[in-house]
Design a protein around this motif. Sequence first.
Motif, mmCIF file in Angstrom:
data_model
loop_
_atom_site.group_PDB
_atom_site.id
_atom_site.type_symbol
_atom_site.label_atom_id
_atom_site.label_comp_id
_atom_site.label_asym_id
_atom_site.label_seq_id
_atom_site.Cartn_x
_atom_site.Cartn_y
_atom_site.Cartn_z
ATOM 1 N N MET A 208 0.844 -1.194 0.000
ATOM 2 C CA MET A 208 0.000 0.000 0.000
ATOM 3 C C MET A 208 0.882 1.249 0.000
ATOM 4 O O MET A 208 1.843 1.345 0.751
ATOM 5 N N SER A 209 0.560 2.196 -0.875
ATOM 6 C CA SER A 209 1.326 3.429 -0.966
ATOM 7 C C SER A 209 1.211 4.239 0.321
ATOM 8 O O SER A 209 0.148 4.297 0.943
ATOM 9 N N LYS A 210 2.332 4.847 0.712
ATOM 10 C CA LYS A 210 2.341 5.708 1.885
ATOM 11 C C LYS A 210 2.753 7.115 1.473
ATOM 12 O O LYS A 210 3.282 7.345 0.385
ATOM 13 N N ASN A 211 2.505 8.076 2.365
ATOM 14 C CA ASN A 211 2.777 9.478 2.067
ATOM 15 C C ASN A 211 4.151 9.918 2.553
ATOM 16 O O ASN A 211 4.597 9.524 3.633
ATOM 17 N N VAL A 212 4.780 10.755 1.751
ATOM 18 C CA VAL A 212 5.928 11.545 2.176
ATOM 19 C C VAL A 212 5.513 12.996 2.023
ATOM 20 O O VAL A 212 5.288 13.471 0.900
ATOM 21 N N ASP A 213 5.342 13.692 3.140
ATOM 22 C CA ASP A 213 4.998 15.110 3.100
ATOM 23 C C ASP A 213 6.270 15.925 2.908
ATOM 24 O O ASP A 213 7.268 15.709 3.608
ATOM 25 N N VAL A 214 6.218 16.861 1.971
ATOM 26 C CA VAL A 214 7.389 17.692 1.678
ATOM 27 C C VAL A 214 7.042 19.151 1.979
ATOM 28 O O VAL A 214 6.227 19.766 1.285
ATOM 29 N N PHE A 215 7.650 19.691 3.012
ATOM 30 C CA PHE A 215 7.481 21.101 3.374
ATOM 31 C C PHE A 215 8.536 21.881 2.605
ATOM 32 O O PHE A 215 9.733 21.662 2.768
ATOM 33 N N TRP A 216 8.086 22.820 1.792
ATOM 34 C CA TRP A 216 8.882 23.325 0.670
ATOM 35 C C TRP A 216 8.549 24.788 0.425
ATOM 36 O O TRP A 216 7.405 25.200 0.579
ATOM 37 N N SER A 217 9.553 25.573 0.038
ATOM 38 C CA SER A 217 9.345 26.996 -0.217
ATOM 39 C C SER A 217 9.898 27.383 -1.580
ATOM 40 O O SER A 217 10.989 26.938 -1.965
ATOM 41 N N PHE A 218 9.164 28.240 -2.292
ATOM 42 C CA PHE A 218 9.619 28.689 -3.609
ATOM 43 C C PHE A 218 10.813 29.635 -3.524
ATOM 44 O O PHE A 218 11.453 29.895 -4.547
ATOM 45 N N ARG A 219 11.125 30.138 -2.349
ATOM 46 C CA ARG A 219 12.284 31.032 -2.225
ATOM 47 C C ARG A 219 13.520 30.299 -1.713
ATOM 48 O O ARG A 219 14.610 30.864 -1.668
ATOM 49 N N SER A 220 13.377 29.052 -1.350
ATOM 50 C CA SER A 220 14.479 28.287 -0.784
ATOM 51 C C SER A 220 15.331 27.657 -1.880
ATOM 52 O O SER A 220 14.834 26.826 -2.649
ATOM 53 N N PRO A 221 16.619 28.004 -1.969
ATOM 54 C CA PRO A 221 17.463 27.358 -2.989
ATOM 55 C C PRO A 221 17.570 25.857 -2.775
ATOM 56 O O PRO A 221 17.628 25.092 -3.736
ATOM 57 N N PRO B 179 11.344 36.379 -5.096
ATOM 58 C CA PRO B 179 9.950 36.126 -4.690
ATOM 59 C C PRO B 179 9.548 36.817 -3.393
ATOM 60 O O PRO B 179 8.355 36.996 -3.136
ATOM 61 N N VAL B 180 10.543 37.171 -2.572
ATOM 62 C CA VAL B 180 10.261 37.881 -1.324
ATOM 63 C C VAL B 180 10.793 39.309 -1.437
ATOM 64 O O VAL B 180 11.962 39.517 -1.779
ATOM 65 N N ILE B 181 9.947 40.269 -1.174
ATOM 66 C CA ILE B 181 10.360 41.674 -1.192
ATOM 67 C C ILE B 181 11.036 41.961 0.138
ATOM 68 O O ILE B 181 10.394 42.013 1.194
ATOM 69 N N GLN B 182 12.358 42.150 0.093
ATOM 70 C CA GLN B 182 13.158 42.275 1.308
ATOM 71 C C GLN B 182 14.321 43.223 1.059
ATOM 72 O O GLN B 182 14.978 43.148 0.012
ATOM 73 N N ASP C 217 5.491 18.074 -9.404
ATOM 74 C CA ASP C 217 5.770 18.373 -10.809
ATOM 75 C C ASP C 217 5.799 19.889 -11.032
ATOM 76 O O ASP C 217 6.677 20.414 -11.722
ATOM 77 N N PHE C 218 4.826 20.586 -10.453
ATOM 78 C CA PHE C 218 4.768 22.039 -10.574
ATOM 79 C C PHE C 218 5.967 22.678 -9.885
ATOM 80 O O PHE C 218 6.598 23.587 -10.435
ATOM 81 N N ALA C 219 6.287 22.212 -8.690
ATOM 82 C CA ALA C 219 7.426 22.766 -7.948
ATOM 83 C C ALA C 219 8.719 22.598 -8.727
ATOM 84 O O ALA C 219 9.549 23.509 -8.781
ATOM 85 N N ARG C 220 8.898 21.443 -9.340
ATOM 86 C CA ARG C 220 10.108 21.193 -10.116
ATOM 87 C C ARG C 220 10.196 22.146 -11.307
ATOM 88 O O ARG C 220 11.225 22.789 -11.539
ATOM 89 N N SER C 221 9.122 22.260 -12.054
ATOM 90 C CA SER C 221 9.147 23.066 -13.263
ATOM 91 C C SER C 221 9.301 24.552 -12.962
ATOM 92 O O SER C 221 10.112 25.253 -13.587
ATOM 93 N N VAL C 222 8.536 25.041 -11.984
ATOM 94 C CA VAL C 222 8.568 26.476 -11.684
ATOM 95 C C VAL C 222 9.850 26.864 -10.952
ATOM 96 O O VAL C 222 10.413 27.930 -11.208
ATOM 97 N N SER C 223 10.327 26.024 -10.059
ATOM 98 C CA SER C 223 11.580 26.367 -9.374
ATOM 99 C C SER C 223 12.744 26.364 -10.363
ATOM 100 O O SER C 223 13.663 27.194 -10.252
ATOM 101 N N ALA C 224 12.714 25.482 -11.350
ATOM 102 C CA ALA C 224 13.751 25.496 -12.383
ATOM 103 C C ALA C 224 13.715 26.803 -13.158
ATOM 104 O O ALA C 224 14.762 27.337 -13.554
ATOM 105 N N LEU C 225 12.513 27.335 -13.374
ATOM 106 C CA LEU C 225 12.382 28.646 -14.026
ATOM 107 C C LEU C 225 12.973 29.740 -13.156
ATOM 108 O O LEU C 225 13.786 30.552 -13.613
#
Length: 220
Positions: free
Chosen positions: A1-14, A84-87, A119-127
């Motif tokens: 049975m498939s199990k979950n891996v939760d990924v806490f992730w930020s678009f500003r984090s290298p 992405p962060v105004i700082q 999939d979205f995180a991979r594509s957009v972060s690569a951009l």
Amino acid sequence: MSKNVDVFWSFRSPYSYLITPDLLRLREDFDVTVKLRPVLPIALRARATVFDANDKKRPRYIVMDARRRAEFLGLPFKWPNPDPVIQDRETFEVSSEQPLIWRLTGLGIEAERRGKGIDFARSVSALLWSGITDWDKSEHLAIATEKAGLDLAELEASISAGAVRDDVERNHEALEAAGHWGVPTMVFEGEPFFGQDRIETLRWRLDRTGLRKTSVAYKA
């Protein structure tokens, strides 16, 4: 049975950017659902400024180390333009208005609702981290979203600011409950694995749980 891996992730984090190819491979190699749980960058979550404005060593090291790690992995690396962060670059103070990071975070949440968060995180972060200027003002974001199998206009039309903020707050609370604060943090059965360099440790744990899709055993 498939199990979950939760990924806490930020678009500003290298480091979040650098781990996304490994997260896609994780999904391919193991019988797991890799769930994207976007959070705000720590600069916006901390009550006080994250960095001491008089001490530039920490931010300089992070940029240097992330660039080095990207070179090691064979990935492009240039700080996003616009950020992405105004700082403020000198005082590290952040603006009370953060339209770019909220837009990206909301899109990430909507992508996950469609089962394509990573999939979205991979594509957009690569951009973002590829060095393309004005990623937010042209067709670039739409093309990156399409590469993830999604439609940008549809995602944006589905975003509810209130719902996004509620989801983000739940993600913040879940990250804290897992015993960490940084990103990327992967959580499997309550056990946190923090950092881009802990992906192999997570793979080892999944191997020990018997979730590998093939019969090839983990080798350190």
